[in-house]
Design a protein around this motif. Structure first.
Motif, PDB file in Angstrom:
ATOM      1  N   SER A   1      78.676  35.487  66.231  1.00  0.00           N
ATOM      2  CA  SER A   1      78.205  35.083  64.896  1.00  0.00           C
ATOM      3  C   SER A   1      77.395  36.163  64.185  1.00  0.00           C
ATOM      4  CB  SER A   1      77.348  33.815  65.011  1.00  0.00           C
ATOM      5  OG  SER A   1      76.199  34.046  65.811  1.00  0.00           O
ATOM      6  N   THR A   2      77.222  37.307  64.826  1.00  0.00           N
ATOM      7  CA  THR A   2      76.466  38.402  64.198  1.00  0.00           C
ATOM      8  C   THR A   2      77.337  39.646  64.044  1.00  0.00           C
ATOM      9  OG1 THR A   2      75.563  38.974  66.389  1.00  0.00           O
ATOM     10  CG2 THR A   2      74.213  37.562  64.961  1.00  0.00           C
ATOM     11  N   VAL A   3      77.403  40.459  65.063  1.00  0.00           N
ATOM     12  CA  VAL A   3      78.069  41.758  64.917  1.00  0.00           C
ATOM     13  C   VAL A   3      79.578  41.637  64.708  1.00  0.00           C
ATOM     14  CG1 VAL A   3      76.291  43.004  66.177  1.00  0.00           C
ATOM     15  CG2 VAL A   3      78.189  42.021  67.439  1.00  0.00           C
ATOM     16  N   ILE A   4      80.206  40.643  65.327  1.00  0.00           N
ATOM     17  CA  ILE A   4      81.649  40.477  65.109  1.00  0.00           C
ATOM     18  C   ILE A   4      81.901  39.842  63.746  1.00  0.00           C
ATOM     19  CG2 ILE A   4      83.719  39.248  65.885  1.00  0.00           C
ATOM     20  CD1 ILE A   4      82.891  39.771  68.718  1.00  0.00           C
ATOM     21  N   LYS A   5      81.145  38.825  63.403  1.00  0.00           N
ATOM     22  CA  LYS A   5      81.306  38.181  62.096  1.00  0.00           C
ATOM     23  C   LYS A   5      81.112  39.172  60.955  1.00  0.00           C
ATOM     24  CE  LYS A   5      79.431  34.487  59.173  1.00  0.00           C
ATOM     25  NZ  LYS A   5      78.390  33.429  59.059  1.00  0.00           N
ATOM     26  N   ASP A   6      80.143  40.080  61.096  1.00  0.00           N
ATOM     27  CA  ASP A   6      79.856  41.058  60.050  1.00  0.00           C
ATOM     28  C   ASP A   6      80.794  42.252  60.074  1.00  0.00           C
ATOM     29  OD1 ASP A   6      77.808  39.417  59.329  1.00  0.00           O
ATOM     30  OD2 ASP A   6      76.187  40.799  59.818  1.00  0.00           O
ATOM     31  N   GLY A   7      81.651  42.327  61.084  1.00  0.00           N
ATOM     32  CA  GLY A   7      82.629  43.411  61.141  1.00  0.00           C
ATOM     33  C   GLY A   7      82.105  44.713  61.711  1.00  0.00           C
ATOM     34  N   LEU A   8      80.935  44.677  62.357  1.00  0.00           N
ATOM     35  CA  LEU A   8      80.426  45.896  62.984  1.00  0.00           C
ATOM     36  C   LEU A   8      81.389  46.345  64.077  1.00  0.00           C
ATOM     37  CD1 LEU A   8      77.991  47.893  63.150  1.00  0.00           C
ATOM     38  CD2 LEU A   8      77.099  46.443  64.983  1.00  0.00           C
TER      39      LEU A   8
END
Length: 366
Positions: A338-345
């Motif tokens: 829900s953080t780095v993958i969701k934001d596309g990092l």
């Protein structure tokens, strides 16, 4: 230790900055040999100096994001780039090269915030506006963009206590491996972590890892010898790079205890998935890069920067400058998706390779 006094409290959620600006400059400006526009005061050249390339974020994220945003805001601007490779003397030489090239604005992330003061003054004396990026340089800078770094340290400290659970007692011995003292952010991470950890656990061993995995490995190996493997209940690492060296030292001693980090590096996230690191700090790079690019272009055009630099910061040399301080997010196995993958990092394909595929599935990364 370097320190910075903030005038405005900043939240812990990463700031999303929407920046809209008309492209600057005129068509037909002649170029000099450096690629900078040089026609009749129409020079639209911006310098970018980053501190090191051991931490993956600078080359992979910061550089391309800043360059892209400058081009979006100013189509005929040019960007001159260099990296100090963790050498403050090399960075001082790079500042002089930027002065010789005739850049009008210089974005600099100082390898050594105090040592660069003379170089900043030289740039300003040459008529260059200097923007401190990520780390607060000393000297007469025009603006500063970074994260709320003391809050980052607080998040790290709390993540360590959370991961220790019932083992977090005033008698529980932990090891602290701080960043490079030449980096003012390291002092703020340390101060924030101490604010949370002091009195809650026993900080039995604390040393600087100089932002190097090899040094951090050596320091933790020494701590294990000094304290005894079974007596160490947790390790604070100021970033993911050092956490890699620490994890190796812990594994070699047969220890698996909570371990923090920072920067949400791919290797750090993968260690979190398999349980050899428990947390990292996700600092969204794009808001920081975009804001810095906007300030640089505003300074180039002689515009007011206060709509972006909404607070102030005071450097170790006592100068108060316009600033933007961005929040951060603590990341554990529970919120990687829900953080780095969701934001596309990073994508699932980046993270869930080979040996990490099963751990990804267990963490709900599908």
């Amino acid at each position: 230790m370097n320190a910075m006094t903030r005038r405005v409290a900043v939240g812990t959620i990463a700031v999303s900055i929407a920046i809209t600006m008309a492209a600057c400059g005129k068509a037909g400006d002649k170029k000099d040999d450096s690629g900078s526009a040089s026609s009749g005061g129409g020079n639209k050249s911006i310098g970018l100096l980053l501190p090191e390339n051991a931490t993956t974020r600078y080359e992979k994220f910061d550089k391309p994001l800043i360059e892209a945003k400058i081009k979006e805001l100013c189509a005929d601007c040019t960007v001159a780039y260099d990296n100090a490779a963790a050498d403050p003397q090399k960075q001082a030489q790079q500042v002089q090269t930027m002065i010789t090239k005739g850049v009008k604005v210089l974005i600099v992330d100082p390898q050594d915030s105090a040592a660069i003061k003379t170089s900043v003054q030289s740039a300003v004396d040459a008529g260059i506006k200097v923007v401190a990026y990520d780390r607060l340089a000393e000297g007469p800078i025009s603006a500063y963009v970074s994260y709320d770094n003391e809050k980052v340290g607080e998040l790290q400290g709390q993540a360590l206590l959370d991961a220790m659970g019932p083992a977090a007692t005033p008698s529980s011995k932990i090891v602290m491996i701080d960043g490079d003292p030449a980096d003012p952010n390291a002092a703020m991470f340390k101060a924030g972590a101490h604010k949370i950890l002091d009195g809650k656990v026993d900080i039995a061993y604390e040393q600087s890892g100089l932002w190097k995995d090899t040094v951090a490995n050596q320091k933790v190996t020494a701590a294990i010898t000094q304290l005894g493997a079974k007596n160490i209940k947790g390790v604070y690492s100021a970033n993911d790079g050092m956490a890699g060296g620490i994890a190796t030292a812990l594994k070699g001693a047969g220890i698996n205890v909570p371990l923090t980090g920072q920067d949400a590096e791919l290797a750090g996230l993968q260690r979190i998935l398999v349980g050899t690191q428990t947390s990292t700090i996700y600092k969204a790079y794009k808001p920081e890069a975009d804001a810095t690019a906007e300030i640089a272009v505003d300074l180039l055009q002689g515009k007011d920067i206060k709509s972006v630099a909404t607070t102030t910061a005071t450097s170790a040399s006592g100068q108060t400058v316009p600033a933007l301080l961005i929040g951060a997010t603590s990341v554990t196995k529970a919120n990687i998706a829900s953080t780095v993958i969701k934001d596309g990092l990073f994508t699932k394909a980046d993270l869930c390779t080979g040996e990490f595929a099963k751990a990804c599935a267990a963490a709900g990364i599908n």
